[in-house]
Design a protein around this motif. Structure first.
Motif, mmCIF file in Angstrom:
data_model
loop_
_atom_site.group_PDB
_atom_site.id
_atom_site.type_symbol
_atom_site.label_atom_id
_atom_site.label_comp_id
_atom_site.label_asym_id
_atom_site.label_seq_id
_atom_site.Cartn_x
_atom_site.Cartn_y
_atom_site.Cartn_z
ATOM 1 N N VAL A 1 0.835 -1.208 0.000
ATOM 2 C CA VAL A 1 0.000 0.000 0.000
ATOM 3 C C VAL A 1 0.869 1.257 0.000
ATOM 4 C CG1 VAL A 1 -1.773 1.258 1.272
ATOM 5 C CG2 VAL A 1 -1.887 -1.215 1.134
ATOM 6 N N MET A 2 2.042 1.183 0.606
ATOM 7 C CA MET A 2 2.977 2.323 0.530
ATOM 8 C C MET A 2 3.447 2.551 -0.900
ATOM 9 S SD MET A 2 3.824 4.091 3.322
ATOM 10 C CE MET A 2 5.483 4.646 2.972
ATOM 11 N N LEU A 3 3.656 1.486 -1.645
ATOM 12 C CA LEU A 3 4.151 1.606 -3.011
ATOM 13 C C LEU A 3 3.057 1.974 -4.008
ATOM 14 C CD1 LEU A 3 6.528 -1.483 -3.114
ATOM 15 C CD2 LEU A 3 7.215 0.922 -3.132
ATOM 16 N N LEU A 4 1.814 1.628 -3.698
ATOM 17 C CA LEU A 4 0.735 1.835 -4.658
ATOM 18 C C LEU A 4 0.532 3.300 -5.032
ATOM 19 C CD1 LEU A 4 -1.503 0.625 -6.357
ATOM 20 C CD2 LEU A 4 -3.018 0.733 -4.350
ATOM 21 N N PRO A 5 0.402 4.233 -4.077
ATOM 22 C CA PRO A 5 0.254 5.646 -4.489
ATOM 23 C C PRO A 5 1.439 6.158 -5.294
ATOM 24 C CG PRO A 5 -0.305 5.361 -2.166
ATOM 25 C CD PRO A 5 0.331 4.095 -2.613
ATOM 26 N N ALA A 6 2.652 5.734 -4.909
ATOM 27 C CA ALA A 6 3.834 6.161 -5.672
ATOM 28 C C ALA A 6 3.772 5.632 -7.098
ATOM 29 C CB ALA A 6 5.100 5.672 -4.977
ATOM 30 N N LEU A 7 3.308 4.401 -7.253
ATOM 31 C CA LEU A 7 3.189 3.826 -8.599
ATOM 32 C C LEU A 7 2.158 4.587 -9.424
ATOM 33 C CD1 LEU A 7 4.084 1.553 -10.489
ATOM 34 C CD2 LEU A 7 2.264 0.142 -9.522
ATOM 35 N N ILE A 8 1.066 4.971 -8.807
ATOM 36 C CA ILE A 8 0.035 5.746 -9.516
ATOM 37 C C ILE A 8 0.584 7.111 -9.919
ATOM 38 C CG2 ILE A 8 -2.221 6.858 -9.270
ATOM 39 C CD1 ILE A 8 -3.018 4.544 -7.431
ATOM 40 N N GLN B 1 7.756 16.545 -9.722
ATOM 41 C CA GLN B 1 6.994 15.470 -9.093
ATOM 42 C C GLN B 1 5.632 15.996 -8.623
ATOM 43 O OE1 GLN B 1 7.673 12.280 -8.851
ATOM 44 N NE2 GLN B 1 9.861 12.172 -9.330
ATOM 45 N N ILE B 2 4.605 15.163 -8.775
ATOM 46 C CA ILE B 2 3.267 15.574 -8.356
ATOM 47 C C ILE B 2 3.219 15.763 -6.834
ATOM 48 C CG2 ILE B 2 0.838 14.916 -8.345
ATOM 49 C CD1 ILE B 2 1.382 13.310 -10.884
ATOM 50 N N LEU C 1 9.906 6.329 -2.380
ATOM 51 C CA LEU C 1 10.684 7.481 -2.838
ATOM 52 C C LEU C 1 11.585 7.096 -4.009
ATOM 53 C CD1 LEU C 1 11.736 9.048 0.598
ATOM 54 C CD2 LEU C 1 9.684 9.493 -0.767
ATOM 55 N N LEU C 2 12.206 5.939 -3.928
ATOM 56 C CA LEU C 2 13.046 5.476 -5.033
ATOM 57 C C LEU C 2 12.213 5.174 -6.269
ATOM 58 C CD1 LEU C 2 15.516 3.156 -3.083
ATOM 59 C CD2 LEU C 2 15.954 5.453 -3.983
ATOM 60 N N LEU C 3 11.015 4.639 -6.053
ATOM 61 C CA LEU C 3 10.122 4.389 -7.175
ATOM 62 C C LEU C 3 9.737 5.689 -7.864
ATOM 63 C CD1 LEU C 3 8.394 2.435 -8.840
ATOM 64 C CD2 LEU C 3 6.615 2.633 -7.085
ATOM 65 N N MET C 4 9.434 6.713 -7.091
ATOM 66 C CA MET C 4 9.118 8.021 -7.668
ATOM 67 C C MET C 4 10.325 8.611 -8.393
ATOM 68 S SD MET C 4 6.954 9.517 -4.419
ATOM 69 C CE MET C 4 6.967 11.202 -5.027
ATOM 70 N N TYR C 5 11.503 8.403 -7.861
ATOM 71 C CA TYR C 5 12.723 8.907 -8.495
ATOM 72 C C TYR C 5 12.936 8.264 -9.869
ATOM 73 C CZ TYR C 5 17.747 9.453 -9.331
ATOM 74 O OH TYR C 5 18.972 9.714 -9.888
ATOM 75 N N VAL C 6 12.805 6.945 -9.925
ATOM 76 C CA VAL C 6 12.958 6.249 -11.203
ATOM 77 C C VAL C 6 11.887 6.708 -12.186
ATOM 78 C CG1 VAL C 6 12.867 3.983 -12.323
ATOM 79 C CG2 VAL C 6 14.080 4.251 -10.143
ATOM 80 N N GLY C 7 10.647 6.880 -11.695
ATOM 81 C CA GLY C 7 9.582 7.368 -12.565
ATOM 82 C C GLY C 7 9.841 8.765 -13.077
ATOM 83 N N GLY C 8 10.417 9.620 -12.232
ATOM 84 C CA GLY C 8 10.752 10.971 -12.673
ATOM 85 C C GLY C 8 11.792 10.979 -13.768
ATOM 86 N N LEU C 9 12.790 10.098 -13.650
ATOM 87 C CA LEU C 9 13.801 10.014 -14.707
ATOM 88 C C LEU C 9 13.205 9.474 -15.998
ATOM 89 C CD1 LEU C 9 16.913 8.676 -12.741
ATOM 90 C CD2 LEU C 9 16.215 11.041 -13.190
#
Length: 311
Positions: free
Chosen positions: A72-79, A96-97, A165-173
């Motif tokens: 559940v922590m990863l789900l919002p970041a993935l969205i 970042q949003i 946070l790392l997931l959001m970082y990779v998505g930002g790149l």
């Protein structure tokens, strides 16, 4: 009928059958290999505590809650990553949003539940079932036990906070955001995640060490973490509306979430996630000093608590 003068004839016991027991030489001998000592015990103890925080090596029921919380922590970041990658140009996004530094406060309920559920599993259970006596019977001092338990809980909490946070970082790149800017921001956020994990783990472990009942420890940790944030955010909102911002800044010292966010604002100029973030060098130093006091004070209080535990 026998006469009274006759004496009873003594009987001789029948001979016992020959014994068939055999003594086996099992070859038991003392251990003559290397003894690794306290460092090896501490490493194994740390890894076991870290695995147990996510239910690894425990029953299937123990895996359910921590794995659900991690998911559940990863789900919002993935969205957020999906929206950023797919609709960056359409929505005109160049950032970042949700800022890295504010994500932990947004998901504080999940983080608090994780810490509140796993701290008693690592701390209270050893006291309740007296397994602490077995640990201290090995070449491991009380100081080592406390530090390793705190390290296991801190690293487990850090993984929970840092993974999205790392997931959001990779998505930002992947979305084409500037590499240098995103790297600097995520590194600052990871430092904040480490400080938050240390503060939360220290407080939760200390509360859990004061009772042997796991349910009571869980409830107490949740009250300490969530109620403190609710009270602090309320005071900050009122102080902002009434024009007494200094009161709100001081109030931010009494919740780990607002405290660590204030440190990130001071050190890394991170986006503000509270109504009255710290302003000025003096208030910034006060936030840094309070963070150090929370972390070091929790360790000191834990050491004092375990000096009274009978080995």
């Amino acid at each position: 009928m026998s006469s009274p003068s006759e004496e009873p004839v003594p009987t001789t016991p029948s001979p016992l059958p020959p014994s068939t027991a055999v003594i086996h030489d099992l070859g038991y001998r003392s251990y003559t290999g290397p003894r690794l000592g306290e460092p090896a015990v501490a490493r194994a103890f740390f890894v076991t505590g870290l695995r147990n925080s996510y239910g690894l090596g425990r029953s299937g029921r123990s895996k359910v809650l921590p794995m659900i919380l991690l998911g559940v922590m990863l789900l919002p970041a993935l969205i957020l990553v999906g929206v950023l990658v797919q609709a960056k140009n359409l929505l005109g996004l160049d950032d970042q949003i949700v800022a890295y530094s504010t994500y932990p406060i947004t998901t504080q309920l999940l983080i608090s539940v994780f810490v509140a559920s796993q701290a008693p599993a690592l701390i209270s259970r050893d006291l309740r079932f007296r397994t602490i006596t077995l640990y201290l019977a090995r070449p491991m001092r009380r100081t080592t036990y406390v530090l390793v338990r705190l390290a296991s809980l801190t690293v487990a909490t850090f993984v929970l906070v840092a993974a999205p946070l790392l997931l959001m970082y990779v998505g930002g790149l992947l979305a084409g955001l500037p590499l240098g800017r995103e790297t600097g921001r995520v590194l600052g956020a990871l430092v904040g995640a480490a400080l938050l994990a240390a503060c939360l783990s220290g407080l939760a472990a200390l509360v859990s060490a004061l009772t042997i009942r796991r349910g009571l420890a869980v409830a107490a940790v949740i009250v300490v973490l969530l109620v403190s944030y609710t009270v602090v955010s309320t005071i900050q909102g009122i102080s902002l509306d009434s024009g007494h911002g200094t009161v709100g800044q001081v109030a931010g010292l009494f919740s780990p979430y607002t405290l660590v966010n204030g440190v990130q604002v001071v050190l890394f100029d991170a986006p503000e996630a509270t109504a009255t973030p710290p302003s000025g060098a003096g208030m910034g130093l006060l936030y840094l000093a309070t963070t150090a006091v929370v972390v070091v004070g929790s360790v000191g209080a834990m050491l004092a608590r375990y000096r009274k535990v009978a080995a």
